[in-house]
Write an enzyme that holds these catalytic residues in place. Structure first.
Site, short mmCIF file in Angstrom:
data_model
loop_
_atom_site.label_atom_id
_atom_site.label_comp_id
_atom_site.label_asym_id
_atom_site.label_seq_id
_atom_site.Cartn_x
_atom_site.Cartn_y
_atom_site.Cartn_z
N HIS A 115 0.75 -1.17 -0.16
CA HIS A 115 -0.06 0.08 -0.05
C HIS A 115 0.85 1.16 0.02
O HIS A 115 0.53 2.21 -0.74
CB HIS A 115 -0.96 -0.18 1.28
CG HIS A 115 -1.79 1.08 1.29
ND1 HIS A 115 -3.00 1.28 0.92
CD2 HIS A 115 -1.41 2.30 1.91
CE1 HIS A 115 -3.35 2.61 1.22
NE2 HIS A 115 -2.76 3.18 1.65
N GLU A 116 1.83 1.56 0.78
CA GLU A 116 2.72 2.42 0.98
C GLU A 116 3.64 2.69 -0.21
O GLU A 116 3.74 3.85 -0.69
CB GLU A 116 3.77 2.22 2.04
CG GLU A 116 3.05 1.93 3.54
CD GLU A 116 2.24 3.26 3.86
OE1 GLU A 116 2.34 4.44 3.16
OE2 GLU A 116 1.27 3.20 4.42
N HIS A 119 1.39 4.40 -3.10
CA HIS A 119 1.45 5.83 -3.17
C HIS A 119 2.56 6.49 -3.91
O HIS A 119 2.49 7.49 -4.51
CB HIS A 119 1.71 6.31 -1.64
CG HIS A 119 0.28 6.44 -0.99
ND1 HIS A 119 -0.93 6.83 -1.21
CD2 HIS A 119 -0.05 5.45 0.33
CE1 HIS A 119 -1.99 6.41 -0.46
NE2 HIS A 119 -1.56 5.92 0.52
N GLU A 180 -6.14 6.58 -1.84
CA GLU A 180 -6.10 5.42 -0.87
C GLU A 180 -6.63 4.33 -1.40
O GLU A 180 -5.82 3.13 -1.37
CB GLU A 180 -6.83 5.54 0.38
CG GLU A 180 -6.42 6.62 1.22
CD GLU A 180 -4.88 6.40 1.96
OE1 GLU A 180 -4.56 5.14 1.95
OE2 GLU A 180 -4.27 7.27 2.12
#
Length: 214
Positions: A115-116, A119, A180
């Protein structure tokens, strides 16, 4: 319009007129400050675990988004009980030990890292800063228009307050949710391609939700 570009990872057109190199430079300064102000875990096993998983995630992400190959990746475990993680432009990933210990297995750690890293792939920091910069320009223009009108001072203040609320609710927050969701999708793809069990991503978020409700 000249600042619009298509992101190869998401296929979406983005407003990104900020310089990536400038963002990376700013992030590097923030990263150094964070490491000075927040204790870094001395747990060798924890740091080795994060680095091992992080290397697998960033490798598959870089295959999908070649521009990430030149990033100066760094994965650091911060000695805090906080259940959180963050990423800065340029590939600086901070992972709090509280979340690392809370994760049941490497697959769940990979879910957070995916997820990070997502980004970074999505160039979300650049897009957010570009939006905010453009929004501030709009607020200045609204202020000039209001001050040159026949409005009273109190009416001008109301106009500026409404413009600020419109910027926050109409531009910044919706894109934040979109970012997100994009990071979630890219993260799951990275997990899968790196050989991790994507079902553990759902289990981790369910566990986090139960912890908050409890």
């Amino acid at each position: 319009a000249s600042g619009c570009s298509t992101n190869p990872a998401t296929g979406r057109s983005q407003l990104t007129f900020m310089s990536d190199s400038q963002l990376v430079s700013m992030a590097a300064e923030a990263w150094v400050q964070t490491k000075q102000e927040t204790p870094i875990s001395t747990d060798r096993a924890a740091n080795a675990r994060l680095l091992r998983i992080g290397e697998r995630i960033k490798t598959v992400a870089s295959e999908r988004t070649p521009s990430l190959q030149s990033a100066d990746w760094e994965f650091v475990v911060f000695d805090s009980e906080e259940k959180n993680a963050f990423v800065l432009p340029g590939g600086k990933v901070g992972f709090y030990k509280g979340l690392l210990d809370y994760s049941d297995n490497d697959d769940q750690v990979a879910a957070v890292l995916g997820h990070e890293v997502g980004h970074v792939e999505g160039r979300h920091s650049n897009e957010r800063m570009s939006q905010q910069t453009l929004g501030q320009v709009g607020l200045v223009a609204a202020g000039v228009a209001a001050s040159s009108s026949d409005m009273s001072q109190s009416q001008q203040q109301l106009v500026m307050a409404a413009a600020g609320a419109g910027l926050t609710l109409g531009i910044i927050l919706p894109f934040s949710r979109k970012h997100e969701l994009e990071a979630d999708k890219l993260g799951v793809d990275s997990m899968y391609n790196a050989g991790y069990d994507v079902r553990e991503s759902v289990r981790l978020w369910e566990k986090m939700g139960e912890n908050r409700s409890g």
